[in-house]
Motif scaffolding. Structure first.
Motif, PDB file in Angstrom:
ATOM      1  N   GLU A 178      41.545  32.020  35.234  1.00 56.17           N
ATOM      2  CA  GLU A 178      42.287  32.859  36.176  1.00 56.17           C
ATOM      3  C   GLU A 178      41.405  33.969  36.746  1.00 56.17           C
ATOM      4  OE1 GLU A 178      45.732  34.085  33.960  1.00 56.17           O
ATOM      5  OE2 GLU A 178      46.596  32.070  34.012  1.00 56.17           O
ATOM      6  N   ASP A 179      40.582  34.586  35.888  1.00 55.76           N
ATOM      7  CA  ASP A 179      39.665  35.629  36.359  1.00 55.76           C
ATOM      8  C   ASP A 179      38.628  35.060  37.324  1.00 55.76           C
ATOM      9  OD1 ASP A 179      40.957  37.639  34.939  1.00 55.76           O
ATOM     10  OD2 ASP A 179      39.606  37.484  33.217  1.00 55.76           O
ATOM     11  N   LEU A 180      38.149  33.875  37.032  1.00 54.22           N
ATOM     12  CA  LEU A 180      37.166  33.231  37.903  1.00 54.22           C
ATOM     13  C   LEU A 180      37.779  32.901  39.266  1.00 54.22           C
ATOM     14  CD1 LEU A 180      34.282  32.208  38.190  1.00 54.22           C
ATOM     15  CD2 LEU A 180      35.020  30.058  37.162  1.00 54.22           C
ATOM     16  N   ILE A 181      39.019  32.447  39.268  1.00 52.39           N
ATOM     17  CA  ILE A 181      39.712  32.149  40.528  1.00 52.39           C
ATOM     18  C   ILE A 181      39.843  33.421  41.368  1.00 52.39           C
ATOM     19  CG2 ILE A 181      41.938  31.499  41.536  1.00 52.39           C
ATOM     20  CD1 ILE A 181      42.192  29.456  39.199  1.00 52.39           C
ATOM     21  N   LEU A 182      40.238  34.522  40.721  1.00 52.07           N
ATOM     22  CA  LEU A 182      40.362  35.795  41.447  1.00 52.07           C
ATOM     23  C   LEU A 182      39.009  36.247  41.994  1.00 52.07           C
ATOM     24  CD1 LEU A 182      42.840  37.743  39.129  1.00 52.07           C
ATOM     25  CD2 LEU A 182      43.311  36.729  41.374  1.00 52.07           C
ATOM     26  N   LEU A 183      37.963  36.091  41.187  1.00 51.14           N
ATOM     27  CA  LEU A 183      36.617  36.470  41.615  1.00 51.14           C
ATOM     28  C   LEU A 183      36.187  35.647  42.826  1.00 51.14           C
ATOM     29  CD1 LEU A 183      33.887  37.988  40.948  1.00 51.14           C
ATOM     30  CD2 LEU A 183      33.261  35.887  39.770  1.00 51.14           C
ATOM     31  N   ILE A 184      36.409  34.340  42.778  1.00 51.28           N
ATOM     32  CA  ILE A 184      36.016  33.462  43.881  1.00 51.28           C
ATOM     33  C   ILE A 184      36.791  33.797  45.144  1.00 51.28           C
ATOM     34  CG2 ILE A 184      36.110  31.070  44.712  1.00 51.28           C
ATOM     35  CD1 ILE A 184      35.398  30.246  41.800  1.00 51.28           C
ATOM     36  N   LYS A 185      38.096  33.998  45.010  1.00 53.03           N
ATOM     37  CA  LYS A 185      38.900  34.338  46.182  1.00 53.03           C
ATOM     38  C   LYS A 185      38.448  35.644  46.814  1.00 53.03           C
ATOM     39  CE  LYS A 185      43.071  31.750  45.031  1.00 53.03           C
ATOM     40  NZ  LYS A 185      44.500  31.827  44.733  1.00 53.03           N
ATOM     41  N   ASP A 186      38.152  36.636  45.981  1.00 55.14           N
ATOM     42  CA  ASP A 186      37.672  37.922  46.493  1.00 55.14           C
ATOM     43  C   ASP A 186      36.312  37.769  47.163  1.00 55.14           C
ATOM     44  OD1 ASP A 186      37.948  40.821  46.788  1.00 55.14           O
ATOM     45  OD2 ASP A 186      36.312  40.940  45.327  1.00 55.14           O
ATOM     46  N   TRP A 187      35.423  37.016  46.534  1.00 59.14           N
ATOM     47  CA  TRP A 187      34.083  36.781  47.088  1.00 59.14           C
ATOM     48  C   TRP A 187      34.175  36.077  48.437  1.00 59.14           C
ATOM     49  CZ3 TRP A 187      31.199  31.828  46.292  1.00 59.14           C
ATOM     50  CH2 TRP A 187      29.917  31.875  46.831  1.00 59.14           C
ATOM     51  N   LEU A 188      35.008  35.043  48.520  1.00 63.14           N
ATOM     52  CA  LEU A 188      35.174  34.321  49.789  1.00 63.14           C
ATOM     53  C   LEU A 188      35.718  35.249  50.875  1.00 63.14           C
ATOM     54  CD1 LEU A 188      36.565  30.908  48.520  1.00 63.14           C
ATOM     55  CD2 LEU A 188      34.273  31.359  49.432  1.00 63.14           C
TER      56      LEU A 188
ATOM     57  N   GLU B 277      34.942  25.679  52.789  1.00 61.74           N
ATOM     58  CA  GLU B 277      33.491  25.783  53.014  1.00 61.74           C
ATOM     59  C   GLU B 277      32.733  25.792  51.693  1.00 61.74           C
ATOM     60  OE1 GLU B 277      32.545  28.404  56.861  1.00 61.74           O
ATOM     61  OE2 GLU B 277      34.062  29.315  55.551  1.00 61.74           O
ATOM     62  N   LEU B 278      33.274  26.497  50.712  1.00 61.60           N
ATOM     63  CA  LEU B 278      32.628  26.548  49.399  1.00 61.60           C
ATOM     64  C   LEU B 278      32.570  25.149  48.779  1.00 61.60           C
ATOM     65  CD1 LEU B 278      31.395  27.942  46.950  1.00 61.60           C
ATOM     66  CD2 LEU B 278      33.730  28.544  46.221  1.00 61.60           C
ATOM     67  N   CYS B 279      33.693  24.463  48.810  1.00 61.04           N
ATOM     68  CA  CYS B 279      33.734  23.113  48.225  1.00 61.04           C
ATOM     69  C   CYS B 279      32.817  22.153  48.968  1.00 61.04           C
ATOM     70  CB  CYS B 279      35.165  22.601  48.200  1.00 61.04           C
ATOM     71  SG  CYS B 279      36.205  23.495  47.010  1.00 61.04           S
ATOM     72  N   LYS B 280      32.742  22.299  50.279  1.00 66.96           N
ATOM     73  CA  LYS B 280      31.849  21.448  51.066  1.00 66.96           C
ATOM     74  C   LYS B 280      30.393  21.727  50.694  1.00 66.96           C
ATOM     75  CE  LYS B 280      30.526  20.231  55.754  1.00 66.96           C
ATOM     76  NZ  LYS B 280      30.670  20.524  57.175  1.00 66.96           N
TER      77      LYS B 280
ATOM     78  N   MET C 245      41.575  24.007  44.747  1.00 66.81           N
ATOM     79  CA  MET C 245      41.090  24.875  43.677  1.00 66.81           C
ATOM     80  C   MET C 245      40.890  24.135  42.354  1.00 66.81           C
ATOM     81  SD  MET C 245      39.893  27.835  42.923  1.00 66.81           S
ATOM     82  CE  MET C 245      40.343  28.969  44.216  1.00 66.81           C
ATOM     83  N   PRO C 246      41.786  23.227  41.949  1.00 62.16           N
ATOM     84  CA  PRO C 246      41.531  22.522  40.677  1.00 62.16           C
ATOM     85  C   PRO C 246      40.208  21.751  40.660  1.00 62.16           C
ATOM     86  CG  PRO C 246      43.825  22.235  41.327  1.00 62.16           C
ATOM     87  CD  PRO C 246      43.116  22.898  42.489  1.00 62.16           C
TER      88      PRO C 246
ATOM     89  N   LEU D 235      37.490  22.575  42.390  1.00 59.16           N
ATOM     90  CA  LEU D 235      36.446  23.599  42.304  1.00 59.16           C
ATOM     91  C   LEU D 235      36.324  24.116  40.875  1.00 59.16           C
ATOM     92  CD1 LEU D 235      34.401  25.570  43.511  1.00 59.16           C
ATOM     93  CD2 LEU D 235      36.330  27.016  44.195  1.00 59.16           C
ATOM     94  N   ILE D 236      37.441  24.431  40.260  1.00 60.81           N
ATOM     95  CA  ILE D 236      37.420  24.956  38.894  1.00 60.81           C
ATOM     96  C   ILE D 236      36.876  23.923  37.911  1.00 60.81           C
ATOM     97  CG2 ILE D 236      38.899  25.730  36.983  1.00 60.81           C
ATOM     98  CD1 ILE D 236      38.255  27.859  39.156  1.00 60.81           C
ATOM     99  N   GLU D 237      37.235  22.673  38.088  1.00 64.61           N
ATOM    100  CA  GLU D 237      36.717  21.622  37.197  1.00 64.61           C
ATOM    101  C   GLU D 237      35.189  21.534  37.300  1.00 64.61           C
ATOM    102  OE1 GLU D 237      36.711  19.083  34.177  1.00 64.61           O
ATOM    103  OE2 GLU D 237      38.497  20.128  34.898  1.00 64.61           O
ATOM    104  N   SER D 238      34.678  21.669  38.516  1.00 68.21           N
ATOM    105  CA  SER D 238      33.236  21.643  38.720  1.00 68.21           C
ATOM    106  C   SER D 238      32.565  22.832  38.034  1.00 68.21           C
ATOM    107  CB  SER D 238      32.933  21.650  40.220  1.00 68.21           C
ATOM    108  OG  SER D 238      31.559  21.756  40.440  1.00 68.21           O
ATOM    109  N   LEU D 239      33.143  24.016  38.187  1.00 68.16           N
ATOM    110  CA  LEU D 239      32.570  25.211  37.566  1.00 68.16           C
ATOM    111  C   LEU D 239      32.734  25.172  36.043  1.00 68.16           C
ATOM    112  CD1 LEU D 239      33.639  27.918  40.163  1.00 68.16           C
ATOM    113  CD2 LEU D 239      31.402  26.824  39.896  1.00 68.16           C
ATOM    114  N   LYS D 240      33.794  24.531  35.569  1.00 71.20           N
ATOM    115  CA  LYS D 240      33.985  24.387  34.127  1.00 71.20           C
ATOM    116  C   LYS D 240      32.878  23.510  33.537  1.00 71.20           C
ATOM    117  CE  LYS D 240      37.453  23.038  30.713  1.00 71.20           C
ATOM    118  NZ  LYS D 240      38.811  22.499  30.513  1.00 71.20           N
TER     119      LYS D 240
END
Length: 110
Positions: A12-22, A31-34, A43-44, A46-51
């Motif tokens: 959840e913290d990582l999702i918030l960080l990514i959304k804020d960064w974007l 664009e990030l996923c591309k 988002m799932p 993206l998160i699976e990739s970062l996990k």
């Protein structure tokens, strides 16, 4: 050195960080996923990739991957990220500092 396990709070913290960064960079999740060559912009995915990155290298690997994306965007690049990067611009160092600061606030021992 023991590595903390992936947790729902960390996710959840990582999702918030990514959304804020974007938002701050004026980019979209799509664009990030591309840029990361993910099969979906959801988002799932993206998160699976970062996990997977986390499981093979912890928070530093996630931070490095996001810095690679930032470098590509800054230099106008698209597509796959490079394997190695040099943190030579102050913008990248600022981003890494922000990521580290945000991650230091996470209680990984939950």
């Amino acid at each position: 050195m023991s590595k903390e396990r992936w947790s729902k709070d960390m996710e959840e913290d990582l999702i918030l960080l990514i959304k804020d960064w974007l938002k701050q960079t004026g980019r979209t999740q799509s664009e990030l996923c591309k840029t990361l060559n993910l099969p979906s912009a959801r988002m799932p995915t993206l998160i699976e990739s970062l996990k997977k990155d986390y499981n093979s290298g912890g928070i530093p690997k996630i931070a490095n991957r996001l810095c690679e994306v930032e470098e590509l965007w800054t230099n106008g690049g698209e597509g796959k990220t490079k394997k190695n990067i040099e943190l030579n611009s102050s913008g990248q160092l600022d981003l890494l500092d922000e990521i580290c600061e945000d991650l230091s606030k996470i209680n990984f021992k939950k």
